[in-house]
Write a protein that holds these residues in place. Structure first.
Motif, PDB file in Angstrom:
ATOM      1  N   LEU A  78       0.833  -1.206   0.000  1.00  0.00           N
ATOM      2  CA  LEU A  78       0.000   0.000   0.000  1.00  0.00           C
ATOM      3  C   LEU A  78       0.866   1.254   0.000  1.00  0.00           C
ATOM      4  CD1 LEU A  78      -2.813   1.369   0.334  1.00  0.00           C
ATOM      5  CD2 LEU A  78      -2.400   1.232   2.791  1.00  0.00           C
ATOM      6  N   SER A  79       1.900   1.250   0.803  1.00  0.00           N
ATOM      7  CA  SER A  79       2.795   2.397   0.875  1.00  0.00           C
ATOM      8  C   SER A  79       3.535   2.606  -0.441  1.00  0.00           C
ATOM      9  CB  SER A  79       3.789   2.199   2.015  1.00  0.00           C
ATOM     10  OG  SER A  79       4.678   3.269   2.074  1.00  0.00           O
ATOM     11  N   GLY A  80       3.995   1.528  -1.051  1.00  0.00           N
ATOM     12  CA  GLY A  80       4.696   1.639  -2.327  1.00  0.00           C
ATOM     13  C   GLY A  80       3.816   2.202  -3.426  1.00  0.00           C
ATOM     14  N   VAL A  81       2.592   1.720  -3.505  1.00  0.00           N
ATOM     15  CA  VAL A  81       1.658   2.228  -4.513  1.00  0.00           C
ATOM     16  C   VAL A  81       1.345   3.699  -4.248  1.00  0.00           C
ATOM     17  CG1 VAL A  81      -0.716   2.017  -5.345  1.00  0.00           C
ATOM     18  CG2 VAL A  81       0.673  -0.024  -5.043  1.00  0.00           C
ATOM     19  N   THR A  82       1.153   4.041  -2.988  1.00  0.00           N
ATOM     20  CA  THR A  82       0.864   5.425  -2.637  1.00  0.00           C
ATOM     21  C   THR A  82       2.038   6.342  -2.955  1.00  0.00           C
ATOM     22  OG1 THR A  82      -0.543   4.599  -0.855  1.00  0.00           O
ATOM     23  CG2 THR A  82       0.030   6.913  -0.784  1.00  0.00           C
ATOM     24  N   LEU A  83       3.248   5.877  -2.710  1.00  0.00           N
ATOM     25  CA  LEU A  83       4.424   6.689  -3.039  1.00  0.00           C
ATOM     26  C   LEU A  83       4.580   6.885  -4.542  1.00  0.00           C
ATOM     27  CD1 LEU A  83       7.000   5.363  -0.450  1.00  0.00           C
ATOM     28  CD2 LEU A  83       6.206   7.718  -0.653  1.00  0.00           C
ATOM     29  N   VAL A  84       4.328   5.849  -5.315  1.00  0.00           N
ATOM     30  CA  VAL A  84       4.410   5.986  -6.781  1.00  0.00           C
ATOM     31  C   VAL A  84       3.369   6.988  -7.277  1.00  0.00           C
ATOM     32  CG1 VAL A  84       4.017   4.771  -8.956  1.00  0.00           C
ATOM     33  CG2 VAL A  84       5.454   3.738  -7.205  1.00  0.00           C
ATOM     34  N   ILE A  85       2.154   6.884  -6.773  1.00  0.00           N
ATOM     35  CA  ILE A  85       1.107   7.832  -7.169  1.00  0.00           C
ATOM     36  C   ILE A  85       1.484   9.245  -6.723  1.00  0.00           C
ATOM     37  CG2 ILE A  85      -1.304   8.492  -6.788  1.00  0.00           C
ATOM     38  CD1 ILE A  85      -1.937   5.481  -6.665  1.00  0.00           C
ATOM     39  N   GLY A  86       2.072   9.370  -5.536  1.00  0.00           N
ATOM     40  CA  GLY A  86       2.513  10.681  -5.059  1.00  0.00           C
ATOM     41  C   GLY A  86       3.606  11.286  -5.920  1.00  0.00           C
ATOM     42  N   PHE A  87       4.579  10.455  -6.333  1.00  0.00           N
ATOM     43  CA  PHE A  87       5.619  10.936  -7.243  1.00  0.00           C
ATOM     44  C   PHE A  87       5.018  11.388  -8.573  1.00  0.00           C
ATOM     45  CE2 PHE A  87       8.910   8.373  -4.867  1.00  0.00           C
ATOM     46  CZ  PHE A  87       9.679   9.459  -4.507  1.00  0.00           C
ATOM     47  N   LEU A  88       4.103  10.599  -9.108  1.00  0.00           N
ATOM     48  CA  LEU A  88       3.470  10.963 -10.376  1.00  0.00           C
ATOM     49  C   LEU A  88       2.651  12.241 -10.241  1.00  0.00           C
ATOM     50  CD1 LEU A  88       2.364   7.463 -11.708  1.00  0.00           C
ATOM     51  CD2 LEU A  88       4.253   8.887 -12.527  1.00  0.00           C
ATOM     52  N   TRP A  89       1.928  12.379  -9.133  1.00  0.00           N
ATOM     53  CA  TRP A  89       1.115  13.569  -8.921  1.00  0.00           C
ATOM     54  C   TRP A  89       2.000  14.809  -8.788  1.00  0.00           C
ATOM     55  CZ3 TRP A  89      -3.284  15.600  -9.799  1.00  0.00           C
ATOM     56  CH2 TRP A  89      -3.666  16.767  -9.149  1.00  0.00           C
ATOM     57  N   THR A  90       3.078  14.701  -8.040  1.00  0.00           N
ATOM     58  CA  THR A  90       3.986  15.831  -7.875  1.00  0.00           C
ATOM     59  C   THR A  90       4.610  16.223  -9.208  1.00  0.00           C
ATOM     60  OG1 THR A  90       4.469  15.113  -5.622  1.00  0.00           O
ATOM     61  CG2 THR A  90       6.009  16.652  -6.619  1.00  0.00           C
ATOM     62  N   THR A  91       5.002  15.247  -9.996  1.00  0.00           N
ATOM     63  CA  THR A  91       5.552  15.534 -11.315  1.00  0.00           C
ATOM     64  C   THR A  91       4.516  16.195 -12.211  1.00  0.00           C
ATOM     65  OG1 THR A  91       7.007  13.627 -11.071  1.00  0.00           O
ATOM     66  CG2 THR A  91       6.728  14.499 -13.294  1.00  0.00           C
ATOM     67  N   PHE A  92       3.274  15.721 -12.155  1.00  0.00           N
ATOM     68  CA  PHE A  92       2.200  16.331 -12.933  1.00  0.00           C
ATOM     69  C   PHE A  92       1.987  17.783 -12.525  1.00  0.00           C
ATOM     70  CE2 PHE A  92      -2.318  17.498 -12.989  1.00  0.00           C
ATOM     71  CZ  PHE A  92      -2.528  17.530 -14.363  1.00  0.00           C
ATOM     72  N   VAL A  93       1.996  18.055 -11.228  1.00  0.00           N
ATOM     73  CA  VAL A  93       1.789  19.424 -10.753  1.00  0.00           C
ATOM     74  C   VAL A  93       2.917  20.326 -11.220  1.00  0.00           C
ATOM     75  CG1 VAL A  93       1.724  20.838  -8.657  1.00  0.00           C
ATOM     76  CG2 VAL A  93       0.351  18.767  -8.792  1.00  0.00           C
ATOM     77  N   ILE A  94       4.142  19.826 -11.200  1.00  0.00           N
ATOM     78  CA  ILE A  94       5.278  20.627 -11.665  1.00  0.00           C
ATOM     79  C   ILE A  94       5.150  20.919 -13.149  1.00  0.00           C
ATOM     80  CG2 ILE A  94       7.777  20.582 -12.082  1.00  0.00           C
ATOM     81  CD1 ILE A  94       8.033  19.112  -9.408  1.00  0.00           C
ATOM     82  N   ILE A  95       4.826  19.891 -13.947  1.00  0.00           N
ATOM     83  CA  ILE A  95       4.692  20.097 -15.393  1.00  0.00           C
ATOM     84  C   ILE A  95       3.542  21.031 -15.703  1.00  0.00           C
ATOM     85  CG2 ILE A  95       4.101  18.925 -17.557  1.00  0.00           C
ATOM     86  CD1 ILE A  95       5.681  16.501 -16.472  1.00  0.00           C
TER      87      ILE A  95
END
Length: 101
Positions: A78-95
């Motif tokens: 659960l933590s790994g999936v949440t971290l991957v989604i968090g990384f993707l979301w942060t990257t999306f917000v930056i872009i």
């Protein structure tokens, strides 16, 4: 408590922190004249995410002999999936933030 469970809980806390900090660093874009605080917040968000990944790695090293599916393994997943989604979301917000500049 065993060490793998503690590391797993710490990685879950870091995963939740990534989502909170991704919201917070969006607000940091309006703190000054430039984007210094925005990028400082983005870097801090990624660092907390990497800390969470490190905790997942440490928790998996602690239970090398376990073959059964238990609570720490499910929480690590659960933590790994949440971290991957968090990384993707942060990257999306930056872009998205940079495309509007």
């Amino acid at each position: 408590m065993r060490k793998p469970l503690i590391y797993t809980i710490l990685s879950l806390i870091c995963a939740a922190g990534v989502f909170y900090l991704s919201y917070l660093f969006q607000e940091m874009a309006y703190w000054g004249n430039g984007l210094t605080w925005y990028w400082a917040g983005a870097v801090f968000t990624y660092l907390i995410g990497l800390l969470g990944v490190m905790f997942i790695i440490l928790s998996s090293e602690g239970r090398k002999g376990d073959k059964e599916i238990s609570l720490p393994i499910l929480l690590s997943l659960l933590s790994g999936v949440t971290l991957v989604i968090g990384f993707l979301w942060t990257t999306f917000v930056i872009i998205a933030g940079m495309s509007g500049m």
